[in-house]
Design a protein around this motif. Structure first.
Motif, PDB file in Angstrom:
ATOM      1  N   UNK A 102     -17.296   4.267  -6.996  1.00 19.30           N
ATOM      2  CA  UNK A 102     -16.902   5.675  -7.127  1.00 19.30           C
ATOM      3  C   UNK A 102     -17.130   6.412  -5.809  1.00 19.30           C
ATOM      4  N   UNK A 103     -18.299   6.198  -5.201  1.00 17.49           N
ATOM      5  CA  UNK A 103     -18.583   6.880  -3.936  1.00 17.49           C
ATOM      6  C   UNK A 103     -17.625   6.431  -2.839  1.00 17.49           C
ATOM      7  N   UNK A 104     -17.282   5.134  -2.823  1.00 21.01           N
ATOM      8  CA  UNK A 104     -16.339   4.642  -1.815  1.00 21.01           C
ATOM      9  C   UNK A 104     -15.001   5.351  -1.980  1.00 21.01           C
ATOM     10  N   UNK A 105     -14.528   5.463  -3.220  1.00 19.80           N
ATOM     11  CA  UNK A 105     -13.258   6.150  -3.477  1.00 19.80           C
ATOM     12  C   UNK A 105     -13.305   7.598  -3.038  1.00 19.80           C
ATOM     13  N   UNK A 106     -14.377   8.292  -3.430  1.00 24.46           N
ATOM     14  CA  UNK A 106     -14.534   9.697  -3.050  1.00 24.46           C
ATOM     15  C   UNK A 106     -14.572   9.848  -1.535  1.00 24.46           C
ATOM     16  N   UNK A 107     -15.361   9.010  -0.872  1.00 20.30           N
ATOM     17  CA  UNK A 107     -15.545   9.138   0.576  1.00 20.30           C
ATOM     18  C   UNK A 107     -14.217   8.971   1.300  1.00 20.30           C
ATOM     19  N   UNK A 108     -13.433   7.956   0.886  1.00 13.75           N
ATOM     20  CA  UNK A 108     -12.163   7.689   1.568  1.00 13.75           C
ATOM     21  C   UNK A 108     -11.166   8.822   1.321  1.00 13.75           C
ATOM     22  N   UNK A 109     -11.025   9.249   0.063  1.00 14.56           N
ATOM     23  CA  UNK A 109     -10.073  10.316  -0.250  1.00 14.56           C
ATOM     24  C   UNK A 109     -10.451  11.613   0.456  1.00 14.56           C
TER      25      UNK A 109
END
Lengths: 305, 64
Positions: A103-110
Motif C-alpha cells: 500500500x505504501x509503495x503504491x501511495x508513494x509512487x502515485x
C-alpha cells in the motif's frame, strides 16, 4: 474463560512497530541523498514540491524496507542482529508487513507522480521493485555479489531526486549513482568482517562465507580504487567545484589508505585487537558518503566552477 | 464506574489508532497544500470530462 489468553499468542502491534518496518535508519540516508540530488539539480522547483518529493521517495524506500522484512523474516529470525525486528519478534504478522509495504509503495509512487513528474515516479517504482524483488527475493540468497548489485537500490535515490527537478537523467546524476554504488561493497564487507554473523546458518551467501576473509579484504581494497575516479569525476561536472574537489580528494585518499590497511592485515592480527582497523574503515565509510553529499550541497549553495 | 480493566493490549491498540489518525490528518493537509501550490503555479488542471472542449481538442481541428 479459556479464551482470555488468546491475545498473548497473536499480540497486536503498536504504532511504533509499523514505523520500525520502514527501516527508519535506512530512510534517513535515502532522505539525505535524495534531497541533495534534488537540490543540486539545475532546475528550481517550489520548496513545498521539493519537500513532498523527498517525503514520497523516503516513503517508497520505507515500503521496500517493509517488503524486505516480510520476505526475509526467516533469515531475520536466525541472525542475532535482526531477531528483534517486528516480524521475527512476533509483534507484527508477516501478512501485515506485506500489506503495509504494498500500500505504501503504491501511495508513494502515485503521489510522487502527482507532486513531481511521472518519470521520477516510474523511477521510484523501479527502485522499489529492484530492492524488493531483484535484491531481496533473488540475489541475496543466490550470489555473493548480492550486495554489489543490490547496492544499486540504495544508489538510486539521488538520481530520483535529480529526476524530480529535471524530469530526466544526466551525467551528474549517473555519477552520484556511481558514488553510492561503488561505495556500498567496501562499506558492507568491512561490516561483514567484524560482525561475525550467522550468514552461513541463515543461508545467505556473503562473500566472507563463500570465498573467505582474505578474498573479502582484497575486494574491499579493490573497490576503494574503483570508487575514487568516479568521486573525482563528479567534481569535474556542473555540480562540482573547489570545495567538493578538496573533500573528494581527501576522503578518497583516506578511504584507499583504509582499504590498504584492511588488505594487509592477517586474520590473527585482526582477532587480536578485535577488528579495530575494520571497525575504523566501516566508520570512515559512513563519514565518506556523508562528506561527499554534504560537500555537493555546500558547493551548490556557494556556486560551482 | 465502568466494570472493565485496562489491558496492556488496549494501550497498544490506542497507539495504533492515534498514530493512523495523525497520519491521515497529515496526508489531508499535505494534499491540500500541494494543491494550493500547484494551482498557484498555474499547472494544467483540466482533465478530460467525457466531451470535447476547445482546450483539449488538437489545434488543427479547432481551426477547421
Amino acid at each position: 474463560m479459556t479464551d482470555t489468553h488468546a491475545y498473548d499468542r497473536t499480540p497486536e502491534a503498536e504504532f511504533g512497530d509499523y514505523i520500525a518496518l520502514l527501516k527508519p535508519r535506512v530512510m534517513s540516508l535515502v532522505v539525505f541523498t535524495a534531497f541533495v540530488g534534488l537540490w543540486v539539480a539545475p532546475v528550481d522547483i517550489h520548496p513545498f514540491v521539493a519537500f513532498c518529493s523527498v517525503l514520497f521517495i523516503a516513503l517508497g524506500g520505507g515500503a521496500s524496507g517493509a517488503l524486505n522484512m516480510w520476505y526475509d523474516a526467516d533469515i531475520d529470525a536466525v541472525m542475532k542482529r535482526t531477531q528483534s525486528r517486528p516480524i521475527p519478534s512476533g509483534r507484527v504478522q508477516g501478512g501485515e508487513a506485506l500489506g503495509v509495504g504494498l500500500v505504501l509503495a503504491g501511495f508513494a509512487v502515485m503521489m510522487l507522480g502527482l507532486a513531481a513528474n511521472w518519470f521520477a515516479a516510474g523511477f521510484l517504482a523501479f527502485t522499489i521493485f529492484f530492492y524488493a524483488v531483484i535484491y531481496t527475493m533473488w540475489l541475496k540468497r543466490w550470489t555473493p555479489q548480492n550486495i554489489v548489485i543490490g547496492g544499486a537500490a540504495g544508489a538510486f535515490p539521488p538520481m530520483i531526486g535529480w529526476a524530480c527537478a529535471t524530469g530526466g537523467i544526466s551525467v551528474e546524476s549517473l555519477l552520484m549513482f556511481a558514488l553510492i554504488f561503488f561505495w556500498t561493497p567496501p562499506h558492507f564487507w568491512a561490516l561483514a568482517l567484524f560482525m561475525k554473523e550467522d550468514y552461513h546458518k541463515a543461508g545467505v551467501p556473503m562473500l566472507t562465507v563463500t570465498h573467505g576473509r582474505e578474498t573479502t579484504r582484497r575486494h574491499i581494497f579493490g573497490y576503494t580504487l574503483v570508487l575514487a575516479p568516479f568521486a573525482i569525476w563528479l567534481g569535474l561536472t556542473s555540480v562540482g567545484g573547489p570545495i567538493y574537489m578538496a573533500v573528494a580528494v581527501i576522503a578518497n585518499l583516506l578511504f584507499i589508505i583504509g582499504g590498504w590497511r584492511v588488505l594487509r592485515r592477517s586474520e590473527d592480527a585482526a582477532i587480536a585487537d578485535n577488528y579495530a582497523t575494520e571497525r575504523g574503515v566501516f566508520k570512515l565509510s559512513l563519514y565518506y558518503l556523508f562528506a561527499h553529499f554534504l560537500a555537493l550541497l555546500i558547493q551548490s549553495w556557494v556556486g560551482g566552477w | 464506574m465502568p466494570m472493565q480493566t485496562e489491558h496492556e493490549l488496549h494501550r497498544r491498540r490506542r497507539s495504533r489508532n492515534v498514530g493512523l489518525g495523525l497520519v491521515l490528518v497529515a496526508f489531508v493537509a499535505l494534499v491540500f497544500a500541494l494543491t494550493v501550490v500547484k494551482v498557484r503555479q498555474g499547472d494544467l488542471m483540466e482533465a478530460y470530462d467525457h466531451q470535447p472542449r476547445v482546450s483539449v481538442v488538437p489545434q488543427e481541428e479547432v481551426s477547421q
